[in-house]
Enzyme design. Structure first.
Site, PDB file in Angstrom:
ATOM      1  CE  LYS A 137      46.818  75.573  64.877  1.00 61.32           C
ATOM      2  NZ  LYS A 137      47.737  75.871  66.077  1.00 61.32           N
ATOM      3  N   GLY A 161      42.839  85.333  67.867  1.00 65.99           N
ATOM      4  CA  GLY A 161      44.035  85.340  68.245  1.00 65.99           C
ATOM      5  C   GLY A 161      44.814  86.753  68.145  1.00 65.99           C
ATOM      6  CB  SER A 162      48.277  87.866  68.172  1.00 64.63           C
ATOM      7  OG  SER A 162      48.799  87.120  67.177  1.00 64.63           O
ATOM      8  CB  THR A 163      46.711  92.462  65.821  1.00 65.32           C
ATOM      9  OG1 THR A 163      45.568  92.694  66.890  1.00 65.32           O
ATOM     10  CG2 THR A 163      46.735  93.229  64.662  1.00 65.32           C
ATOM     11  N   GLY A 195      46.367  87.404  62.721  1.00 63.26           N
ATOM     12  CA  GLY A 195      45.337  87.789  62.120  1.00 63.26           C
ATOM     13  C   GLY A 195      45.728  88.424  60.677  1.00 63.26           C
ATOM     14  CD  GLU A 212      37.671  88.093  69.691  1.00 66.50           C
ATOM     15  OE1 GLU A 212      38.600  88.954  69.765  1.00 66.50           O
ATOM     16  OE2 GLU A 212      37.587  87.141  70.215  1.00 66.50           O
ATOM     17  CD  GLU A 227      45.729  91.739  73.115  1.00 66.41           C
ATOM     18  OE1 GLU A 227      46.348  91.107  72.231  1.00 66.41           O
ATOM     19  OE2 GLU A 227      44.673  91.420  73.704  1.00 66.41           O
TER      20      GLU A 227
HETATM   21  P1  NAI Z   1      48.620  83.671  68.145  1.00 72.48           P
HETATM   22  O1  NAI Z   1      47.849  84.450  67.331  1.00 72.48           O
HETATM   23  O2  NAI Z   1      49.940  83.705  67.304  1.00 72.48           O
HETATM   24  O3  NAI Z   1      47.882  82.270  68.152  1.00 72.48           O
HETATM   25  C1  NAI Z   1      46.608  81.831  67.978  1.00 72.48           C
HETATM   26  C2  NAI Z   1      46.268  80.694  67.105  1.00 72.48           C
HETATM   27  O4  NAI Z   1      46.791  80.989  65.735  1.00 72.48           O
HETATM   28  C3  NAI Z   1      46.918  79.480  67.543  1.00 72.48           C
HETATM   29  O5  NAI Z   1      46.036  78.325  67.038  1.00 72.48           O
HETATM   30  C4  NAI Z   1      48.182  79.449  66.667  1.00 72.48           C
HETATM   31  O6  NAI Z   1      48.764  78.135  66.398  1.00 72.48           O
HETATM   32  C5  NAI Z   1      47.810  79.983  65.568  1.00 72.48           C
HETATM   33  N1  NAI Z   1      48.808  80.546  64.364  1.00 72.48           N
HETATM   34  C6  NAI Z   1      50.153  81.169  64.749  1.00 72.48           C
HETATM   35  N2  NAI Z   1      50.567  81.442  63.676  1.00 72.48           N
HETATM   36  C7  NAI Z   1      49.659  81.133  62.513  1.00 72.48           C
HETATM   37  C8  NAI Z   1      49.789  81.515  61.076  1.00 72.48           C
HETATM   38  N3  NAI Z   1      50.904  81.960  60.547  1.00 72.48           N
HETATM   39  N4  NAI Z   1      48.799  80.911  60.490  1.00 72.48           N
HETATM   40  C9  NAI Z   1      47.767  80.375  61.013  1.00 72.48           C
HETATM   41  N5  NAI Z   1      47.391  80.263  62.205  1.00 72.48           N
HETATM   42  C10 NAI Z   1      48.428  80.639  63.298  1.00 72.48           C
HETATM   43  O7  NAI Z   1      48.822  84.000  69.431  1.00 72.48           O
HETATM   44  P2  NAI Z   1      50.172  83.820  70.454  1.00 72.48           P
HETATM   45  O8  NAI Z   1      51.244  83.975  69.547  1.00 72.48           O
HETATM   46  O9  NAI Z   1      49.915  82.290  71.024  1.00 72.48           O
HETATM   47  O10 NAI Z   1      49.822  84.752  71.505  1.00 72.48           O
HETATM   48  C11 NAI Z   1      50.697  86.123  71.395  1.00 72.48           C
HETATM   49  C12 NAI Z   1      49.868  87.339  71.708  1.00 72.48           C
HETATM   50  O11 NAI Z   1      48.219  87.103  70.816  1.00 72.48           O
HETATM   51  C13 NAI Z   1      49.364  87.265  73.148  1.00 72.48           C
HETATM   52  O12 NAI Z   1      50.281  88.062  74.008  1.00 72.48           O
HETATM   53  C14 NAI Z   1      47.993  87.972  73.082  1.00 72.48           C
HETATM   54  O13 NAI Z   1      48.360  89.555  73.079  1.00 72.48           O
HETATM   55  C15 NAI Z   1      47.278  87.675  71.668  1.00 72.48           C
HETATM   56  N6  NAI Z   1      46.472  86.954  71.781  1.00 72.48           N
HETATM   57  C16 NAI Z   1      45.211  87.332  71.814  1.00 72.48           C
HETATM   58  C17 NAI Z   1      44.160  86.512  71.797  1.00 72.48           C
HETATM   59  C18 NAI Z   1      42.627  86.910  71.542  1.00 72.48           C
HETATM   60  O14 NAI Z   1      41.510  86.261  72.254  1.00 72.48           O
HETATM   61  N7  NAI Z   1      42.314  87.952  70.843  1.00 72.48           N
HETATM   62  C19 NAI Z   1      44.269  85.146  72.072  1.00 72.48           C
HETATM   63  C20 NAI Z   1      45.597  84.474  72.078  1.00 72.48           C
HETATM   64  C21 NAI Z   1      46.609  85.471  72.003  1.00 72.48           C
END
Ligand code: NAI
Ligand code: MG
Length: 493
Positions: free
Chosen positions: A189, A242-244, A247, A264, A395
Site C-alpha cells: 500500500k 511511518g508515524s508512531t 504504527g 519502523e 518528532e
Molecule cells: P502515516 O504514518 O499516517 O502514513 C504512513 C503510511 O501509513 C501511509 O501509506 C498511510 O496511508 C498509511 N496509513 C495511515 N493510516 C493508516 C492506518 N490506520 N492503517 C494502515 N495504514 C495507514 O504518516 P503521515 O500522517 O503521512 O505523517 C505524519 C507524521 O508521521 C510525520 O509528520 C512524521 O512525523 C511521521 N512519519 C514518519 C515516517 C518515518 O519514516 N518514520 C514517515 C512518514 C511520516
C-alpha cells in the site's frame, strides 16, 4: 538520460499511472485521488482510491500465488536471479524513477538519483543474496533416541507492506526485495501523498519475471486501504514504516489475529558533538543530518548536544552552512532542499517553530523560502533549547534543529542520559576522535543504530528502533529473516 528528458518521461509516465496491480493486471477504480507536485502545488496525476474490496482481491491473488506449485517449487536461485534482474532494471531506469520521485514528493533530483541508483539498487542486490542463504540450523539434541533435528526458515505467507512518502521508492524496494527473497508474496500500500514511484517499481517487478500475484499494489488512503490491509486475516505479517501513531493502530489490528508486525516508526535522534570532533566534517555532517530531504527523515538528528568549549564555533558553523543551502523545486538544477510533502506537513512544522519561539528557545538561524508556490519551510536552528519543550520532545519531521549545551567536564554517562531522554530510540550520533568516548557512547546511547563520525545507510546492518521508534529490524540478515518463521523438525531413525 539528461535531466530534461528524465522529467519529460516521468511526467508522461505519471499521467497514465495510478491504478492498482492485482494478480498481474492493472485495475482502474472509479474514485480517484489527485496526486500533487509539492513544489508547484498542482496535480500531476491521480491514483485509484482503493479500500477493503481491492485489498481482499489483492490478498486473494497473493495467497493464490503463494500456494501455487510454481511459487513453492521455485528454487531460491531463481528468486535471487529475478531480484538481481529487478535491480538491473531499477539501475537502467534510475533517471526516470528519480524524476518520478522528485515530482511526486519534492526531494531534489540529485538526492532521488542517489537514493534510486545507489541506495535502492544496492538494497535489492543485498536482499537478493539472502534468497539462497536463509537455511536453518542443524541442531544437536539431548533427548534419548536417535534424531536428526534441524530448522527450516519458511516464509510466513502473504506480507502486507505499508510505506510512507518521505523516501517511498527506497523503502518500497527494501521491503519488497526482503519479502520476495524470503519467499513471501506481498501486497503493498503506497503512501497516497507520493505513490507513483512504487507503481513504477511494481511494473519492474513484473518485467523482472515474477509471476502474477507475487507483488500486488493497492492504492488509497491509509484509513481505508491501509487499515484494511493491516486487519486482513490473510496477511501473515505487516511491515510498516511511518508515524508512531499509525504504527500503534496497526499493531492493535494485528493483535486480533496474532499477526507479526515490524514497525519502523519515527524518531527524535540525538547528536552529541565532543570538543575533539573533526569540525570540518562534523559541521556539514550534522547540518545535513537534519536538513537533508528538508528534515523528512525518520533517522534525522534533530536534538543536538554540543560541548561547551566548541559550542559557539559549532553553532556559528552550522548557521553558515545552512545559509548556503539553496531551496527550490527538486527538479531545478542546484536545489539543495525541496519543499515539504504537503500543506499540512508545512503547517505542522511551522507550528513547532512557533512553539519553540513561544517556549523561549533562541532562533539562531532561519533561512528564507523561495517566492512562488511550494510547501517550503526554510532550515531553522534554535539554541537555548530545553528538554521539556515540545519542539525537543516530539518528532517534527521538518528542517528544524534544537541545540543544547553540555559542560566540558560532564561525565559520559551524564551526556548519554541527556541524549537518551526521549520516548524514541531510532538512531543516535556522536562526533569524537577519542576512542574511549566513541566506544562508551556506542554502549550508552539507547537506539537501534549508533553512528559515530558520520555514515550513510548500510544495508548489511540491521535497522530499526527501540522505544516508540518501533520494533523489529529491516536490513541485514535479520531484515529478511523477519519475513520467515523457523520450523523445527526432528526425524527419528
Ligand atoms: P502515516 O504514518 O499516517 O502514513 C504512513 C503510511 O501509513 C501511509 O501509506 C498511510 O496511508 C498509511 N496509513 C495511515 N493510516 C493508516 C492506518 N490506520 N492503517 C494502515 N495504514 C495507514 O504518516 P503521515 O500522517 O503521512 O505523517 C505524519 C507524521 O508521521 C510525520 O509528520 C512524521 O512525523 C511521521 N512519519 C514518519 C515516517 C518515518 O519514516 N518514520 C514517515 C512518514 C511520516
Ligand atoms: Mg505527491
Amino acid at each position: 538520460m539528461d535531466r530534461e528528458t528524465a522529467f519529460a518521461s516521468a511526467r508522461a509516465w505519471i499521467a497514465q499511472a495510478g491504478n492498482h496491480l492485482i494478480d498481474g493486471e492493472w485495475v482502474a477504480g472509479a474514485d480517484r485521488i489527485e496526486v500533487l507536485d509539492p513544489a508547484q502545488e498542482t496535480a500531476i496525476g491521480s491514483i485509484a482510491a482503493g479500500g477493503p474490496a481491492e485489498i481482499d482481491a489483492a490478498v486473494a491473488a497473493a495467497t493464490r500465488c503463494f500456494r501455487s506449485p510454481g511459487w513453492r517449487a521455485m528454487p531460491p536461485a531463481e528468486r535471487e536471479a529475478r531480484l538481481l534482474r529487478l535491480a538491473d532494471l531499477v539501475e537502467r531506469d534510475t533517471a526516470q524513477i528519480a524524476a518520478i520521485e522528485t515530482l511526486d514528493n519534492g526531494a531534489p533530483f540529485g538526492m532521488t538519483q542517489a537514493m534510486v541508483g545507489k541506495g535502492a539498487v544496492s538494497s535489492i542486490r543485498y536482499n537478493a543474496g539472502w534468497a539462497r542463504r536463509l537455511g536453518g540450523d542443524q541442531v544437536d539434541v539431548s533427548v534419548p533416541g536417535r534424531f536428526h533435528a534441524f530448522t527450516r526458515n519458511e516464509p510466513v505467507g502473504v506480507a502486507g507492506l505499508i510505506v510512507p512518502w518521505n523516501a517511498p521508492f527506497a523503502i518500497a524496494c527494501n521491503k519488497v526485495s526482503a519479502a520476495l527473497a524470503a519467499g513471501c508474496t506481498a501486497v503493498i500500500k503506497p503512501a497516497e501523498l507520493a505513490p507513483m514511484s512504487t507503481l513504477r517499481l511494481a511494473e519492474l517487478v513484473m518485467e523482472a519475471g515474477f509471476p502474477a500475484g507475487a507483488l500486488n499494489v493497492v492504492n488509497g488512503p491509509g484509513t481505508s486501504a491501509g487499515a484494511a490491509l493491516a486487519a486482513h486475516p490473510g496477511v501473515a505479517k505487516i511491515s510498516f514504516t511511518g508515524s508512531t501513531a499509525t504504527g500503534k493502530a496497526i499493531m492493535r489490528q494485528a493483535a486480533d489475529r496474532v499477526a507479526r508486525v515490524s514497525l519502523e516508526l519515527g524518531g527524535k535522534s540525538p547528536v552529541v558533538v565532543f570538543d575533539d570532533a573533526d569540525l570540518d566534517r562534523a559541521i556539514p555532517g550534522v547540518a545535513m543530518g537534519i536538513f537533508a530531504n528538508s528534515g523528512q527523515v525518520c533517522a534525522a538528528g534533530s536534538r543536538l548536544f554540543v560541548q561547551d568549549a566548541i559550542y559557539d564555533r559549532f553553532v556559528e558553523g552550522l548557521a553558515a552552512f545552512a545559509a548556503r543551502l539553496r531551496l527550490g523545486p527538486g527538479e531545478r538544477e542546484g536545489s539543495d532542499l525541496g519543499p515539504l510533502i504537503s500543506a499540512a506537513q508545512r503547517d505542522k512544522v511551522e507550528a513547532y517553530v512557533a512553539s519553540a519561539r513561544a517556549d523561549g528557545a533562541r532562533e539562531v538561524f532561519r533561512g528564507t523560502a523561495p517566492d512562488g508556490p511550494g510547501f517550503f519551510v526554510p532550515p531553522t536552528i534554535f539554541d537555548q533549547a530545553r528538554p521539556d519543550m515540545r519542539a525537543v520532545r516530539e518528532e517534527i519531521f521538518g528542517p528544524v534543529l534544537c541545540v543544547m549545551r553540555f559542560a566540558d567536564d560532564a561525565a559520559l554517562a551524564e551526556v548519554a542520559a541527556q541524549a537518551n531522554d526521549s520516548d524514541y530510540g531510532l538512531s543516535a550520533y556522536a562526533w569524537t576522535r577519542d576512542l574511549e568516548r566513541a566506544q562508551s557512547m556506542a554502549a550508552l546511547l539507547q537506539a537501534g543504530s549508533v553512528k559515530i563520525n558520520g555514515a550513510g545507510m548500510e544495508f548489511a546492518l540491521p535497522f530499526g528502533g527501540v522505544g516508540e521508534s518501533g520494533l523489529g529490524r529491516e536490513n541485514g540478515r535479520a531484515g529478511v529473516l523477519a519475513f520467515t518463521e523457523p520450523k523445527s523438525v526432528m526425524i527419528g531413525y
